[in-house]
Design an enzyme around this catalytic site. Structure first.
Site, short mmCIF file in Angstrom:
data_model
loop_
_atom_site.label_atom_id
_atom_site.label_comp_id
_atom_site.label_asym_id
_atom_site.label_seq_id
_atom_site.Cartn_x
_atom_site.Cartn_y
_atom_site.Cartn_z
N SER A 118 41.08 37.67 41.94
CA SER A 118 39.71 36.89 41.32
C SER A 118 40.67 35.66 40.33
CB SER A 118 39.33 37.91 40.35
OG SER A 118 39.57 38.90 40.26
N GLU A 151 33.21 34.16 48.05
CA GLU A 151 33.73 33.06 47.72
C GLU A 151 35.08 32.78 48.76
OE1 GLU A 151 34.44 30.68 43.22
OE2 GLU A 151 35.01 32.99 43.39
N ASN A 189 34.67 32.26 38.57
CA ASN A 189 35.12 32.82 37.31
C ASN A 189 35.25 31.61 36.39
OD1 ASN A 189 35.00 35.48 37.24
ND2 ASN A 189 37.14 35.47 38.46
P1 NAI Z 1 41.82 48.86 41.40
O1 NAI Z 1 42.70 49.19 40.53
O2 NAI Z 1 40.39 49.76 41.55
O3 NAI Z 1 42.38 49.14 43.04
C1 NAI Z 1 43.64 48.80 43.52
C2 NAI Z 1 44.25 49.66 44.40
O4 NAI Z 1 45.48 48.96 44.87
C3 NAI Z 1 44.68 51.02 43.80
O5 NAI Z 1 44.11 52.11 44.57
C4 NAI Z 1 46.16 51.12 43.93
O6 NAI Z 1 46.92 52.27 44.17
C5 NAI Z 1 46.42 49.99 45.10
N1 NAI Z 1 47.69 49.57 45.41
C6 NAI Z 1 48.58 49.04 44.54
N2 NAI Z 1 49.64 48.38 45.04
C7 NAI Z 1 49.43 48.69 46.58
C8 NAI Z 1 50.43 48.31 47.66
N3 NAI Z 1 51.61 47.89 47.13
N4 NAI Z 1 49.80 48.53 48.67
C9 NAI Z 1 48.69 49.18 48.76
N5 NAI Z 1 47.79 49.44 47.93
C10 NAI Z 1 48.33 49.09 46.59
O7 NAI Z 1 41.58 47.51 41.37
P2 NAI Z 1 40.15 46.39 41.96
O8 NAI Z 1 39.14 46.17 40.84
O9 NAI Z 1 39.52 47.13 43.21
O10 NAI Z 1 40.68 45.07 42.46
C11 NAI Z 1 41.47 44.66 43.57
C12 NAI Z 1 41.55 43.27 43.54
O11 NAI Z 1 40.02 42.97 43.68
C13 NAI Z 1 42.19 42.45 42.53
O12 NAI Z 1 42.87 41.52 42.92
C14 NAI Z 1 41.06 42.12 41.73
O13 NAI Z 1 41.15 40.90 40.88
C15 NAI Z 1 40.14 41.62 42.66
N6 NAI Z 1 38.52 41.75 42.28
C16 NAI Z 1 38.13 42.68 41.57
C17 NAI Z 1 36.81 42.81 41.02
C18 NAI Z 1 36.25 43.78 40.19
O14 NAI Z 1 35.21 43.74 39.86
N7 NAI Z 1 36.90 45.10 40.08
C19 NAI Z 1 36.00 41.86 41.73
C20 NAI Z 1 36.43 40.69 42.54
C21 NAI Z 1 37.86 40.75 42.60
#
Ligand code: NAI
Length: 295
Positions: A118, A151, A189
Site C-alpha cells: 500500500s 490500482e 492513499n
Molecule cells: P497480514 O499481516 O494479514 O498478512 C501478511 C502475511 O505475510 C502473514 O500471514 C505473514 O505470515 C506472511 N509473511 C511474512 N513474511 C513472509 C515471507 N517471507 N514469505 C511468505 N509469507 C510471509 O497483512 P495484510 O494486511 O494482508 O497485508 C499484506 C500486504 O497487503 C501489505 O503489503 C499491505 O500493505 C497490503 N495491503 C493491505 C491492505 C489491508 O487492508 N490490510 C489493503 C491493501 C494492501
C-alpha cells in the site's frame, strides 16, 4: 498467465487467492507460517459460503475453487512454475526487498512479479531484482472478493507490455483496474490519508466530536463509513505509517500527521485490532461506542 503464486496468506493474500481461484486460475499460496495457510483456506471456504448464500455462486463450484488453491510454505517450490507472483506479505520494506531478490532467482524468467504494497515504492522493490521491467504494483482493496478496484502501479521501468497484461488480467478477474504511476501513496492513499488526517485534526482542534464528524461525511458526502471509523478499521498504526511515507516522499508539511494520531499510536490505541481507537469495539460483535476519552 495461468499459474499464479500468492505470497502471504493473511488478510489480503487469502482474498487474492480466492479471487484468482474463483476465476479458474491455479493458485499456489505461500506463507512462512503453516497455521496461516490453514486459516486462509478456512476463511476462503467461509467467504465462498457467503457468496453461495447470496446466490452469487453455485454450491457445486465451491469444491473446485478450493481444489485450485495449493498451500505451501516453501518459496522455492511455490514460485517454480509461476507466470505471475502477487506478493502480499507483511508491509515491511526489508522483508519485501528480500522476497523480491529471492523470487528473482527462483521464478521463471517469464514471470511477472507484482506487489500488493500500500505504500512502498514499486521502483525501489523492482530495483532489488534483475527484471525491473517485469515488476508492477497490483494494489487490491480490502475485502478483496468484494471490492472492485485494483490500482495497477507502473514502476519507473515497468514496460507497456507488462502493464497491459496486468490490466487485462485484472479485468478477467471481474475487477476494474486503474493505471497509475509510482509516486508516494499512489492515488488511493494519497487522497484518502490526508482526508483521514484532516478528520483527526478536526477532532483534535475541538471543532466537533467523533460521531458528529463521521455523520457529516456519511450523510453529507454519502461515504459508507466516516473517516474516523475507517481509520479504526485500517489501523491507526497503518494510517500513521502511510502519512509518514507521504510526508517524507513529498517533503511537504501538509502531510504531517496530526499529533493526536501520533499519541494514540504511541499509547497502543490502534483501532479495531487493539479494541480501541476513536471508538471501542466489543470482540465478536458489531457493537461499537465512542471511546471514553472523546465522549
Ligand atoms: P497480514 O499481516 O494479514 O498478512 C501478511 C502475511 O505475510 C502473514 O500471514 C505473514 O505470515 C506472511 N509473511 C511474512 N513474511 C513472509 C515471507 N517471507 N514469505 C511468505 N509469507 C510471509 O497483512 P495484510 O494486511 O494482508 O497485508 C499484506 C500486504 O497487503 C501489505 O503489503 C499491505 O500493505 C497490503 N495491503 C493491505 C491492505 C489491508 O487492508 N490490510 C489493503 C491493501 C494492501
Amino acid at each position: 498467465m495461468q499459474n499464479i503464486t500468492v505470497i502471504g496468506g493473511g488478510t489480503m493474500g487469502n482474498g487474492i487467492a480466492h479471487v484468482f481461484a474463483q476465476n479458474g486460475y491455479q493458485v499456489t499460496l505461500v506463507d512462512v507460517v503453516s497455521a496461516v495457510l490453514d486459516k486462509a483456506l478456512a476463511t476462503i471456504g467461509k467467504n465462498l459460503d457467503r457468496q453461495i448464500a447470496k446466490g452469487a455462486l453455485a454450491e457445486a463450484d465451491k469444491a473446485a475453487i478450493l481444489q485450485r488453491i495449493h498451500p505451501m510454505t516453501d518459496l522455492k517450490e511455490g514460485v517454480a512454475n509461476a507466470d505471475l507472483v502477487v506478493e502480499a506479505a507483511t508491509e515491511n520494506i526489508s522483508l519485501k526487498l528480500k522476497i523480491f531478490s529471492d523470487m528473482d532467482q527462483l521464478a521463471p524468467a517469464r514471470a511477472v512479479l507484482a506487489t500488493n504494497t500500500s505504500s512502498i515504492s514499486i521502483t525501489k522493490i523492482a530495483a532489488a531484482t534483475q527484471r525491473p521491467d517485469k515488476v508492477i504494483g497490483m494494489h487490491f482493496m480490502n475485502p478483496v472478493p468484494v471490492m472492485k478496484l485494483i490500482e495497477v502501479i507502473r514502476g519507473y521501468a515497468t514496460t507497456d507490455e507488462v502493464t497491459n497484461q496486468i490490466m487485462g488480467l485484472s479485468r478477467r478477474l471481474g475487477k476494474e483496474p486503474v493505471e497509475v504511476n509510482d509516486y508516494p501513496g499512489f492515488v488511493a492513499n494519497r487522497i484518502l490519508l490526508p482526508m483521514i488526517n484532516e478528520a483527526i485534526y478536526t477532532l483534535y482542534e475541538g471543532v466537533s466530536g467523533v460521531q458528529e464528524i463521521d455523520t457529516v461525511m456519511k450523510l453529507g458526502m454519502a461515504h459508507p463509513m466516516g473517516p474516523l471509523q475507517l481509520a479504526d478499521f485500517i489501523g491507526l498504526d497503518v494510517c500513521l505509517a502511510i502519512l509518514r511515507v507521504l510526508q517524507e516522499g513529498f517533503g511537504n508539511p501538509k502531510y504531517a500527521p496530526c499529533p493526536l494520531l501520533v499519541n494514540m499510536v504511541t499509547a497502543g490505541k490502534l483501532g479495531v485490532k487493539s479494541g480501541e481507537g476513536f471508538y471501542t469495539y466489543t470482540p465478536g460483535s458489531k457493537d461499537m461506542m465512542v471511546a471514553a476519552r472523546f465522549r
